[in-house]
Structures are given as structure tokens and as C-alpha cells.
Design an enzyme around this catalytic site. Structure first.
Site, mmCIF file in Angstrom:
data_model
loop_
_atom_site.group_PDB
_atom_site.id
_atom_site.type_symbol
_atom_site.label_atom_id
_atom_site.label_comp_id
_atom_site.label_asym_id
_atom_site.label_seq_id
_atom_site.Cartn_x
_atom_site.Cartn_y
_atom_site.Cartn_z
ATOM 1 N N SER A 97 -0.830 0.413 -2.254
ATOM 2 C CA SER A 97 -1.634 -0.001 -1.108
ATOM 3 C C SER A 97 -2.929 0.790 -1.091
ATOM 4 O O SER A 97 -3.004 1.897 -1.630
ATOM 5 C CB SER A 97 -0.850 0.230 0.187
ATOM 6 O OG SER A 97 -1.534 -0.280 1.303
ATOM 7 N N ASP A 98 -3.946 0.217 -0.453
ATOM 8 C CA ASP A 98 -5.208 0.928 -0.272
ATOM 9 C C ASP A 98 -5.819 0.479 1.047
ATOM 10 O O ASP A 98 -5.764 -0.711 1.389
ATOM 11 C CB ASP A 98 -6.168 0.638 -1.425
ATOM 12 C CG ASP A 98 -7.374 1.572 -1.397
ATOM 13 O OD1 ASP A 98 -7.171 2.789 -1.545
ATOM 14 O OD2 ASP A 98 -8.506 1.094 -1.223
ATOM 15 N N THR A 99 -6.374 1.431 1.777
ATOM 16 C CA THR A 99 -6.938 1.148 3.097
ATOM 17 C C THR A 99 -8.353 1.689 3.185
ATOM 18 O O THR A 99 -8.635 2.790 2.696
ATOM 19 C CB THR A 99 -6.078 1.803 4.203
ATOM 20 O OG1 THR A 99 -4.750 1.293 4.138
ATOM 21 C CG2 THR A 99 -6.650 1.521 5.585
ATOM 22 N N THR A 125 -6.528 -3.330 4.593
ATOM 23 C CA THR A 125 -5.469 -2.753 3.770
ATOM 24 C C THR A 125 -4.993 -3.804 2.786
ATOM 25 O O THR A 125 -4.682 -4.934 3.177
ATOM 26 C CB THR A 125 -4.279 -2.266 4.615
ATOM 27 O OG1 THR A 125 -4.720 -1.249 5.510
ATOM 28 C CG2 THR A 125 -3.176 -1.705 3.726
ATOM 29 N N SER A 126 -4.940 -3.414 1.520
ATOM 30 C CA SER A 126 -4.421 -4.302 0.486
ATOM 31 C C SER A 126 -3.011 -3.873 0.098
ATOM 32 O O SER A 126 -2.696 -2.679 0.076
ATOM 33 C CB SER A 126 -5.317 -4.287 -0.750
ATOM 34 O OG SER A 126 -4.799 -5.151 -1.752
#
EC number: 3.6.1.9
Length: 203
Positions: A77-79, A113-114
Site C-alpha cells: 500500500s502507499d498513501t 491510498t493505493s
């Protein structure tokens, strides 16, 4: 005679992140998981399109972990925070944190967020992102100082977290709270159910 290798059943998640907030959210979901932080160089340019940035970084982390654990279900995840078209990543020091909080004061920004799911053995390759809009209160210099006494802003995109001290800075939220925390659990639950693996991960 060809020998086939048995595929390991999906019964846990490998979290390709060292974020304590993401660990806490997976625990709240009741999932079995192992932490395996990805060692990658993330894309962090301030003028990058925020949706593309988080999707790129999540996919990069998932790929790193999937190569090393091809039998496992990798969750990455990335935000990031975007004020208009500008990405606000983690501040480099307290002065930049104060500046970021001042810029967010009285405005609405978007948190991206991905989520990337990868499992080489089961041919799972999912990539998507979720957005939430957060509105800040009008902050005085004293409010900002009070906030950074409560929360460490240096490990958070946009220099803030929504878990602690939110009464000082947050006026409103439109969208998923857990997305702002760094892992949209409602979206993730639906994704696991669509893939038919929710029961095996949470039982």
C-alpha cells in the site's frame, strides 16, 4: 516425467510495509498476516499525479515482495496527501511539517491510498486506489505547535495523522477514515471477498 509443485493455499497475508498503522488495521480486520517491509526507492516528486504516484509505489512494493515470496499473498500500500495538484509527502523536518500544516489550514485536501495485491502462485495481480477528502480547521500557530506536541508529523504524509489529535486540526471527513489512516479496510475486505479468499484469511 514432469513434476508439479503443489501450490500453497492462501491462508495469510504478507504485509509489504513496516507501518504500525497498517499492522493495527489488519489486526482490527482479524486477518492472519506477517510483516515483510519492502526495500524500495519510492517515487515522491511533489508534481507527480497523486493517483499515479501511489499506484506506482504500491505496485513497486508488491513486486519486490512477490519476487521473494512467490507462494504468498502480498499486500502493499502507499498513501499520500494532495492539496490541489501538489503532493505533500512526509516532511523532512519540523519546519517543513509546520509549513505543511499551515498550508492545509482551513482547506480541503485529498488523501490517496493505493492497494496492490500480488500472488504469483495463484495468478493474483490487483491494483487500485481509494480517495477521501479531509477538511482542516483554521489553525493558528499555537494550534500547530499544540498538534506537533501530540503527534509526530515526520513519518506521515502531509505532516498529520487522523488517529490522534484530530480534534485540534480536523473539521470534516468525506470518505473512508481507514483510507486516511493508510489502509482502506472496507475496500480491502470487499476485494478479498470478490477474490474468494476472505474466509481462508480470517477464519
Amino acid at each position: 516425467m514432469q513434476t508439479t509443485v503443489a501450490t500453497k493455499p492462501i491462508d495469510r497475508v504478507i504485509l509489504a510495509s513496516g507501518s504500525p498503522r497498517r499492522r493495527e488495521l489488519l489486526e482490527r480486520m482479524g486477518l492472519r498476516f506477517e510483516v515483510f517491509p519492502a526495500q524500495v526507492n519510492e517515487w515522491e516528486e511533489a508534481d507527480a499525479p497523486p493517483a499515479e504516484l501511489v499506484r506506482h509505489n504500491a505496485a513497486l512494493k508488491a513486486e519486490w515482495a512477490a519476487v521473494r515470496k512467490p507462494q504468498e499473498l502480498i499486500l502493499a500500500s502507499d498513501t499520500t496527501v494532495a492539496l490541489g495538484d501538489e503532493v505533500l509527502n512526509k516532511p523532512v523536518d519540523m519546519d517543513e511539517a509546520r509549513t505543511m500544516l499551515g498550508r492545509l489550514s482551513g482547506k480541503t485536501h485529498t488523501v490517496y491510498t493505493s492497494i496492490a495485491l500480488r500472488c504469483e502462485a495463484h495468478n493474483i495481480d490487483e491494483l487500485d486506489h481509494v480517495t477521501s477528502d479531509v477538511t482542516f480547521r483554521l489553525l493558528s500557530a499555537e494550534d500547530i505547535e499544540r498538534y506537533i506536541q501530540v503527534v509526530n508529523p515526520l513519518d506521515k504524509a502531509g505532516a498529520y495523522g487522523i488517529q490522534e489529535g484530530k480534534e485540534i486540526i480536523i473539521a470534516g471527513l468525506d470518505g473512508s477514515l481507514t483510507n486516511v489512516m493508510g489502509l482502506p479496510t472496507e475496500f480491502l475486505t470487499d476485494l478479498f471477498k470478490r477474490l474468494g479468499i476472505w474466509d481462508s484469511l480470517s477464519s
